[in-house]
Every structure is written in structure tokens, then in C-alpha cells.
Design a protein around this motif. Structure first.
Motif, mmCIF file in Angstrom:
data_model
loop_
_atom_site.group_PDB
_atom_site.id
_atom_site.type_symbol
_atom_site.label_atom_id
_atom_site.label_comp_id
_atom_site.label_asym_id
_atom_site.label_seq_id
_atom_site.Cartn_x
_atom_site.Cartn_y
_atom_site.Cartn_z
ATOM 1 N N ASN A 85 0.805 -1.219 0.000
ATOM 2 C CA ASN A 85 0.000 0.000 0.000
ATOM 3 C C ASN A 85 0.841 1.274 0.000
ATOM 4 N N LEU A 86 2.162 1.122 -0.111
ATOM 5 C CA LEU A 86 3.055 2.276 -0.108
ATOM 6 C C LEU A 86 2.743 3.183 -1.291
ATOM 7 N N SER A 87 2.616 4.489 -1.028
ATOM 8 C CA SER A 87 2.282 5.433 -2.103
ATOM 9 C C SER A 87 3.420 6.399 -2.422
ATOM 10 N N CYS A 88 4.399 6.539 -1.527
ATOM 11 C CA CYS A 88 5.472 7.526 -1.730
ATOM 12 C C CYS A 88 6.807 6.968 -1.249
ATOM 13 N N ILE A 89 7.836 7.102 -2.080
ATOM 14 C CA ILE A 89 9.203 6.728 -1.702
ATOM 15 C C ILE A 89 10.124 7.902 -2.004
ATOM 16 N N GLU A 90 10.832 8.373 -0.981
ATOM 17 C CA GLU A 90 11.798 9.456 -1.152
ATOM 18 C C GLU A 90 13.134 9.003 -0.555
ATOM 19 N N ILE A 91 14.120 8.803 -1.406
ATOM 20 C CA ILE A 91 15.473 8.456 -0.964
ATOM 21 C C ILE A 91 16.394 9.474 -1.616
ATOM 22 N N ILE A 92 16.807 10.488 -0.842
ATOM 23 C CA ILE A 92 17.468 11.672 -1.389
ATOM 24 C C ILE A 92 18.891 11.801 -0.855
ATOM 25 N N GLY A 93 19.834 12.111 -1.750
ATOM 26 C CA GLY A 93 21.159 12.482 -1.283
ATOM 27 C C GLY A 93 22.238 11.432 -1.415
ATOM 28 N N ASN A 119 0.609 0.655 -5.849
ATOM 29 C CA ASN A 119 -0.099 1.919 -5.618
ATOM 30 C C ASN A 119 0.847 3.109 -5.467
ATOM 31 N N LEU A 120 2.060 2.995 -5.960
ATOM 32 C CA LEU A 120 3.008 4.100 -5.840
ATOM 33 C C LEU A 120 2.525 5.314 -6.633
ATOM 34 N N GLU A 121 2.546 6.478 -5.978
ATOM 35 C CA GLU A 121 2.154 7.723 -6.637
ATOM 36 C C GLU A 121 3.345 8.658 -6.857
ATOM 37 N N LYS A 122 4.329 8.586 -5.951
ATOM 38 C CA LYS A 122 5.482 9.496 -6.046
ATOM 39 C C LYS A 122 6.768 8.748 -5.748
ATOM 40 N N ILE A 123 7.782 8.962 -6.610
ATOM 41 C CA ILE A 123 9.117 8.417 -6.397
ATOM 42 C C ILE A 123 10.120 9.557 -6.559
ATOM 43 N N ASP A 124 10.954 9.756 -5.536
ATOM 44 C CA ASP A 124 11.967 10.816 -5.568
ATOM 45 C C ASP A 124 13.319 10.213 -5.199
ATOM 46 N N PHE A 125 14.211 10.108 -6.187
ATOM 47 C CA PHE A 125 15.554 9.570 -5.976
ATOM 48 C C PHE A 125 16.617 10.657 -6.183
ATOM 49 N N LEU A 132 7.471 11.453 -10.863
ATOM 50 C CA LEU A 132 8.737 10.748 -10.974
ATOM 51 C C LEU A 132 9.867 11.778 -10.976
ATOM 52 N N ILE A 133 10.658 11.760 -9.906
ATOM 53 C CA ILE A 133 11.720 12.757 -9.717
ATOM 54 C C ILE A 133 13.061 12.049 -9.691
ATOM 55 N N LEU A 134 13.836 12.257 -10.741
ATOM 56 C CA LEU A 134 15.147 11.616 -10.897
ATOM 57 C C LEU A 134 16.227 12.679 -11.046
ATOM 58 N N GLU A 135 16.079 13.758 -10.309
ATOM 59 C CA GLU A 135 17.000 14.885 -10.380
ATOM 60 C C GLU A 135 18.426 14.482 -9.985
ATOM 61 N N ASP A 136 19.376 14.863 -10.830
ATOM 62 C CA ASP A 136 20.800 14.662 -10.537
ATOM 63 C C ASP A 136 21.122 13.208 -10.191
ATOM 64 N N CYS A 137 20.666 12.295 -11.027
ATOM 65 C CA CYS A 137 20.905 10.859 -10.820
ATOM 66 C C CYS A 137 21.970 10.309 -11.769
ATOM 67 N N ASP A 138 22.653 11.190 -12.485
ATOM 68 C CA ASP A 138 23.736 10.783 -13.385
ATOM 69 C C ASP A 138 23.260 9.718 -14.372
ATOM 70 N N VAL A 139 22.106 9.941 -14.954
ATOM 71 C CA VAL A 139 21.529 8.992 -15.908
ATOM 72 C C VAL A 139 22.354 9.008 -17.195
ATOM 73 N N ASN A 140 22.815 7.825 -17.632
ATOM 74 C CA ASN A 140 23.591 7.738 -18.869
ATOM 75 C C ASN A 140 22.667 7.382 -20.041
ATOM 76 N N LEU A 142 7.528 15.029 -14.323
ATOM 77 C CA LEU A 142 8.760 14.345 -14.716
ATOM 78 C C LEU A 142 9.922 15.323 -14.525
ATOM 79 N N ASN A 143 10.800 14.995 -13.584
ATOM 80 C CA ASN A 143 11.922 15.865 -13.240
ATOM 81 C C ASN A 143 13.232 15.139 -13.542
ATOM 82 N N LEU A 144 13.927 15.617 -14.566
ATOM 83 C CA LEU A 144 15.214 15.032 -14.973
ATOM 84 C C LEU A 144 16.356 16.039 -14.823
ATOM 85 N N LYS A 145 16.157 17.025 -13.996
ATOM 86 C CA LYS A 145 17.139 18.089 -13.790
ATOM 87 C C LYS A 145 18.539 17.541 -13.490
ATOM 88 N N GLY A 146 19.546 18.110 -14.157
ATOM 89 C CA GLY A 146 20.933 17.811 -13.841
ATOM 90 C C GLY A 146 21.476 16.522 -14.417
#
Length: 794
Positions: free
Chosen positions: A6-14, A34-40, A67-75, A95-99
């Protein structure tokens, strides 16, 4: 496991998520539906685990909205996998792909995959993704389907070029919902600025327009100002910082302001050549019958006495103002009196007042103190660098007893406080219960007054987070009092005691206190504090137990081989979050470099590293550069001034630069080019230097052949704003070609420094705006060159 479903939000930052952890997390995510927000945000070390996580999101394809993947060094390969995942995300709104500047061609797959989100996607953040012209063209085609998009962020993508036209043309389809447009530092030229003005007329909901750092819009900026009339019912915020406004553009802005009936925020910082247009802008606010204006940023606007008087008169009709920044306007003379008297009109709304380096006098202090007595909502007061207020400062401090209940930020750096003023300040601390930032740096004549302030701080200001006592002449007794204050101030995050070298054994008590502050301290400046060998054990424990440390400055402390080994081992334990490490002038050698290279591999969040003036490292540089490459850090600033770099010891520097495409500052000052494979270094900068803003090559023995190669490099450095070539054996022809390259490709330079050579130079150069001159003369081996848009020192 059932609750995990039933988890709806995961934030693992830094940067806390590494490959193995990411793989394990992916297994758990497969159980979520049921995930609604993911912030890595900031997790740059997921590697293959990133792909596993993307595959696991298929269970949440109907619920995922953010979906927030800011500064994740995506290749590029990960970007392609992300594209496959996005195809199945049916209702994504953010959709956040900043950095993620390494996605390269992979972002094309992402664009193809979000076509079906036209009626759902509301926020698209592509800041600093290094989009090129083709990708801009592709994005433009996609935006035509985005009927509900309200926020588009394209900041710091300077290579959009002709593809930006396609983005602008797409706005005809999605402009009705767009409320925020961020276009700062995208190298917006005149033609595209005019195209932007044409589409702005259809933006019926636009609230924020950010054009910061686009200095070459020329007549296109006038067209934009004219089009603002059509968004007058909605526009609230306009950011024109560093846009090189001339008087004519300022006049056009003034005309438009009359039609902006909900206008709140205006940022004109670093526009120094508006002249009479400055007066017109604020006279326009007098004619607008509204109470909306809340924020004026006029820092470094070169406001004259006449302009200050006119501005002061205009302020009398703006009763809703909450934030006013006039910092670094020190030519206002008596005009500042008019401004300070006018602030009284809106003092009860004022929340932030910045008067840094405004050359305030004693009589200014008296006027300001009367105004502050009515500023009951004041949260920020910045008086840094005003050292001539004398008794006026006493009255300002006393006024805080009436209005200081809400004050959170107080900057009195370099205000020449004496013992008497310290006494008054300590007596009024009881009214500053909300204070969280306190800056007393550069007040070296407080004497015992500092003890009184520190005692009052820990009694009354228990929420304090930032304390700056740099260059305050702290002695051992005061250091003991400071250690007690640190112990009592349990929310403290930043401590700066730089350049206090007489604390002696008082340092041991400070270090012991820091051992127990590991849950809060994030920024520690211990530069030039004369750490002695008998203090090393406590110093190491203090570093080892501060697990949240993000910035550490220990420059100017002589670290012998055994001493540095202990410090670096401590960082191996606690440095996972470290972003900024300053080791300037620490007397490091090859042994130290070897120890540090082992530590660097665990400093996965590192972005800034400063090695200046460590001349005793010979062959250890290669190990350091290799470690920086292998740690996959997001290096943004590298300083190697006067490090005696040589070919054998710095073979891996070009390789490091190729792997550091997000590098913004590179300092190679006082290293001999002929000793360090400079050809390869320039090749690396040419390949990966697209984000480079500051390049310092002073005293590098830059010769004619290398100057030729540097010219070709300059043409590809799209964001370069500061270049230092002083004290190099350049000849007149070299200078001609360098100036011509800047004339053609880098008209937005802020600083060009070329001091100390004995040759004549071109008498007149022209910027790409043909109406402005760049003039230079030769005098005693030093060239001075100025132009209207910026001060340029050569």
C-alpha cells in the motif's frame, strides 16, 4: 510485506542509494501497485540497480504521478530504459530530470515515450540536461500535445540554438495552461527572443517568466517587454538578473509595467547600465493602482544619488513591499536617506531588508533605526560591510527590542563592532528568540564583548543554525565560551571560525563539543586555526562523528604525513555526504595524496575539491585524479593553483576533465603549461567543458602555440563568463585573436583579466552589440578594458 503493497510515496534523497541497495529495493518495488510518487534526487551511484528499479515500476503504471530523478547521473543506456518504463506510465503528471547532463541521445527515447501523456503531464523539468538543437526540435513536437502543461524548465541548456524555434512554435498548443517558464542561461539570442515575444501574447495564464543570464537578446528583449502587456492580468514574477539592460530596454520595461496589475516580484540584479530607464521603471509602479508589489531585487544596479532620490520618492506609493535588496549600491550618497525615509511607509509589511556594502553612515543608522521600530514582521536584516555607522549602529540594535521577535537572519559582518555595541546587542538578544542565522565575521575589535554575546546566544537563541565568527580574533578564553555555546545550541548546522589562530587549547574543548554534535553539523570551516599535533586526536574524533557533514574547510593547517592519515581515515567513516572539501595549503605530499586517494573513493557526494598551494605532491596527483574518476562524483569545481603539476604526476588530469562534463570552475593558476601536458588538457576541456564558467590560467607560461589552441577551445565554451590569462608571455597577435574570438563567440563575458605583459594591444574592440564599444589602453604593462554592459578588467 502486505503493508508495503500500500506504499504510495518513496523518497530516498542524497546519494544514499548504491547499486546493491538499488537492486534490493527493486525487488520490493515489484510488490507495490499503488506508488504515486518516487523521488531519488541525488542518487548517482545506482548503476545497474537503476534499470532494475525502472523495470519494477510496471506494477504502479496506473498510479504513478510524480517521478523525480533529479541529478541521478543517468547515462544514455539508462535513459533508454527510462523511456521504455515511461511508455507504460499512463497518468504521469511530473517528470523531473534536472541535472542529468549525460543522457545524450538517450533523451530522444524519453521524448518518444511521453507522447501519450499529453493531457496529464503538468510539470517537465529538463534543467541542465545539455539538450542540443535536434533534441529541442523533438521536444517542440512533443509539446504540441501537452495541453495541460503548466511548468516548463529549460534552464542552463545553452545549445538549443535553432531548435528553440520549434519549442516556441509548440506553445501555440499548450500555452493556455503554462504558468511558469524558466529560460535562464539558455544563450537566448535576439532572433529567438523576438520569436518568444510573438508567442507570449497567447500565454493567458503565465505567472513567472525567468530570463536570467541571457545577455544577448538585444532588440528581442524590447519585443518581449512589449508583449508583456498581453499577460498583464496574470504575470507576477519577472527575473531579468544579468540581462545587460540598457536605458532603452529599461524604458520599454517601464511602459509594460503599467499594464501588469498583479505584478509582485522584479529582479534587476546586476543590471548596471539602465541609467534614466531605472527611474522610469519605478515611476511606472506609482501609476499602477494595485497593492501587489512585494519583492524588488536591485543588488549591484549601480544606483546613483539622483536615481536613489527618484526611487525613494517612488517607494512612498508602494505600500505592499515585503522584500527589498539594495546591496552593493554604494554611490547613493544622500539618496539613501530618501530611500530609508520611504521604507517607513511599508515597514509593517517588510520581511527582508538587505543593505550590504551600501556605505551607510551614522545618520543613516539613526533613520533606519526609526524605520525598524515599525518592522514587526522583519525576518532578514543584512548590514554587512557598513563599518562607518558608529552610534547609528547602537540605535539599530536597540530597535530590535521592538521588532526583533520574528528576526531569523542577522548579518553584521565587517560592521566594526566595539565592546559597547556588543553589550547592547547581548542585552537585546532576549528579543531574538527566532534567530537562526548570525554573522559576526570580520569584527575583530569586540574584545570581551564576544564572550557576552556568546553567553546571551546560548541562553536566548536556542534555534540558531548558522554561526559565523570568522576573523574575530578569538582567544583561548573566548574559545572555551564558544565550546559551551556549541554544546547548548543543539540545532547548530554551520560553524565558521576561519582565521582565528590564537585559540590554543581552547580548540580542544571545541573539538570535544563537536564530537557530540554529529547529528546536526553540516558545514565546518576550520581554515587557518593553527591546529597543533596535541589536538589531532580530538580533531579526528570531531570529524569522524559528524556523519551529516557536507562542507569541510581545513585549509591553511599544516598536516604532516601521520596527521593527515588520521584525518582522511575519519572522512572515510563520516564523509558519505561531503560535497565540499578544501585542503588548500595543507602541506600535502605524495604519502598524503595516496591516503587521500583511498578516502576519495568513499566521498561519493563530492562536487567541490580545492588543492591549491600543495606543491609537495609530485607523483601522487595521478592517484588522486584516478580516484576522482573511479568515484563517479559530480565534480563542479576543481582548484589546483600553484601545485607544481608535472607531466609524470598529472597524466590523468585530462582524463578526469573528460569525465567531468558538469565542471563549472577550473583553476590551474601558476602551473607551468609546458610541465603538464597542456595540449591534452585543452583537448579535454574542448570535449567536456560545455558547463565551464570560470577558467583561470594566470601565470601558466601560456605560449603562442598553446594560445592558438586555447582560441579554438574558447569557441566551444558556451557558458564561459570569466577568463584569467594574466602574466603569460603572450604577444600582440595572440591577444588580437583571443579578443576576436571573444568578440565573435563570448559577448556575455563578465571578466577578462590579462595583466602583466609588455606589448601594445588593439585600441578599440567592438562587442557583438554594435552600439557598444570595448576600449583598451596600455599603461605600465597592465591593460584596462571596459564596456557599458559589464566591468571587464584586463
Amino acid at each position: 510485506m502486505n503493508s508495503f503493497k500500500n506504499l504510495s510515496c518513496i523518497e530516498i534523497i542524497g546519494n544514499n542509494l548504491f547499486e546493491n541497495s538499488a537492486i534490493e529495493l527493486a525487488k520490493l518495488l515489484k510488490k507495490c501497485s499503488n506508488l504515486e510518487k518516487i523521488d531519488f534526487t541525488g542518487n548517482r551511484q545506482m548503476n545497474e540497480g537503476f534499470n532494475d528499479i525502472l523495470e519494477s515500476l510496471c506494477k504502479s503504471k496506473y498510479s504513478l504521478k510524480h517521478l523525480i530523478l533529479e541529478d541521478c547521473d543517468v547515462n544514455p543506456f539508462q535513459a533508454r530504459s527510462l523511456g521504455d518504463t515511461l511508455k507504460s506510465c499512463m497518468f504521469l503528471e511530473t517528470l523531473n530530470l534536472k541535472g542529468n547532463y549525460r543522457m545524450d541521445y538517450g533523451i530522444n527515447y524519453i521524448f518518444d515515450s511521453i507522447l501519450h501523456l499529453g493531457q496529464y503531464l503538468k510539470t517537465l523539468n529538463l534543467m541542465n540536461c545539455q539538450l542540443n538543437s535536434y533534441q529541442a526540435h523533438k521536444l517542440g513536437n512533443i509539446l504540441t500535445n501537452m495541453s495541460n502543461l503548466n511548468t516548463l524548465n529549460l534552464q542552463q541548456n545553452p545549445c538549443l540554438e535553432i531548435g528553440f524555434k520549434d519549442i516556441l512554435e509548440s506553445f501555440s498548443q499548450c500555452s493556455s495552461k503554462l504558468t511558469i517558464l524558466n529560460f535562464d542561461y539558455i544563450n537566448l539570442k535576439e532572433k529567438n527572443a523576438t520569436l518568444l515575444s510573438n508567442v507570449l501574447v497567447s500565454f493567458v495564464s503565465l505567472q513567472t517568466l525567468n530570463l536570467r543570464g541571457n545577455r544577448q537578446m538585444n532588440e528581442g528583449l524590447n519585443d518581449i517587454f512589449k508583449s508583456l502587456i498581453h499577460v498583464g492580468k496574470t504575470l507576477k514574477c519577472l527575473n531579468l538578473q544579468e540581462c545587460s539592460l540598457n536605458p532603452n530596454q529599461a524604458e520599454n520595461l517601464a511602459y509594460s509595467i503599467q499594464y501588469l496589475h498583479r505584478f509582485e516580484h522584479l529582479n534587476l540584479k546586476c543590471n548596471e547600465t539602465m541609467e534614466n530607464g531605472f527611474n522610469s521603471i519605478f515611476r511606472a509602479f506609482e501609476s499602477v493602482l494595485n497593492d501587489c508589489s512585494k519583492n524588488f531585487n536591485l543588488e549591484k544596479c549601480n544606483i546613483s544619488e539622483e536615481q536613489a532620490i527618484s526611487f525613494g520618492n517612488s517607494l512612498k506609493s508602494i505600500k505592499s513591499l515585503e522584500i527589498l535588496n539594495l546591496s552593493y549600491n554604494n554611490q547613493t550618497a544622500t539618496g539613501m536617506t530618501c530611500i530609508l525615509n520611504s521604507i517607513h511607509v511599508f515597514a509593517n509589511n517588510l520581511t527582508s531588508l538587505s543593505l550590504e556594502n551600501c556605505d551607510l553612515k551614522e545618520y543613516h543608522g539613526f533613520i533606519l533605526s526609526n524605520t525598524l521600530k515599525s518592522a514587526y514582521c522583519l525576518r532578514l536584516l543584512n548590514l554587512k560591510g557598513n563599518f562607518n555607522m558608529e552610534n547609528g549602529m547602537n540605535e539599530i540594535i536597540k530597535s530590535l527590542s521592538i521588532s526583533g521577535n520574528c528576526l531569523e537572519y542577522l548579518n553584521l559582518k565587517k560592521c566594526n563592532l566595539n565592546f559597547s555595541q556588543c553589550e547592547i546587542l547581548s542585552n537585546n538578544m532576549t528579543y531574538l528568540k527566532s534567530l537562526d542565522t548570525f554573522n559576526l565575521a570580520g569584527n575583530c575589535n569586540m574584545e570581551k564583548g564576544l564572550n557576552i554575546i556568546l553567553k546571551s546566544l546560548y541562553i536566548n537563541c536556542r534555534n540558531l543554525k548558522y554561526l559565523n565568527l570568522r576573523n574575530c580574533n578569538i582567544d583561548q578564553h573566548q574559545a572555551d565560551m564558544l565550546s559551551l555555546a556549541i554544546k547548548m545550541l543543539r540545532s547548530l548546522e554551520t560553524i565558521d571560525i576561519n582565521n582565528n589562530d590564537c585559540m590554543n587549547d581552547g580548540l580542544i574543548n571545541i573539538f570535544k563539543t563537536l564530537e557530540n554534535s554529529g547529528k546536526s553539523i553540516t558545514n565546518l570551516n576550520l581554515s587557518n586555526i593553527n591546529i597543533q599535533p596535541n589536538q589531532d586526536f580530538q580533531f579526528r574524533k570531531a570529524i569522524e562523528l559528524n556523519f551529516y557533514l557536507k562542507k569541510l574547510n581545513i585549509s591553511g593547517n599544516n598536516l604532516s604525513e601521520n596527521r593527515c592519515s588520521n584525518i582522511f581515515q575519519a572522512l572515510t567513516i563520516s564523509g558519505n555526504n561531503l560535497v565540499h572539501l578544501n585542503l588548500e595549503n595543507c602541506n600535502l605530499n605524495d604519502y598524503s595524496a595516496n591516503e587521500l586517494s583511498l578516502t576519495i573513493r568513499s566521498l561519493t557526494s563530492l562536487e567541490i575539491i580545492i588543492f591549491n598551494k600543495n606543491k609537495n605532491i609530485r607523483y601522487g596527483w595521478n592517484k588522486l585524479f584516478q580516484a576522482l574518476i573511479q568515484s563517479h562524483i559530480n565534480l563542479k569545481r576543481l582548484e589546483l593553483q600553484d601545485c607544481a603539476l608535472n607531466k609524470e604526476g598529472s597524466n590523468y588530469l585530462p582524463c578526469l576533465l573528460r569525465h567531468s562534463s558538469n565542471l563549472q570552475i577550473l583553476n590551474l593558476m601558476e602551473n607551468n603549461c609546458t610541465d603538464m601536458n597542456f595540449d591534452n588538457i585543452l583537448d579535454a576541456i574542448n570535449t567536456s567543458g560545455r558547463n565551464l564558467q570560470y577558467l583561470d590560467l594566470q601565470g601558466c607560461n601560456l605560449n603562442h602555440d598553446l594560445a592558438k589552441k586555447l582560441i579554438n577551445t574558447i569557441k566551444n565554451l558556451h557558458l564561459l563568463i570569466c577568463l584569467n590569462l594574466s602574466e603569460n608571455p603572450l604577444v600582440q597577435s595572440d591577444l588580437n585573436e583571443i579578443f576576436n574570438a571573444l568578440y565573435l563567440f563570448r559577448d556575455d563575458m563578465k571578466s577578462l583579466t590579462v595583466k602583466g605583459f609588455n606589448t601594445s594591444v588593439p585600441h578599440v574592440l567592438y562587442s557583438s552589440n554594435r552600439r557598444r564599444k570595448m576600449e583598451s589602453t596600455n599603461s605600465d604593462g597592465e591593460i584596462k578594458k571596459t564596456r557599458m554592459t559589464n566591468n571587464v578588467y584586463c
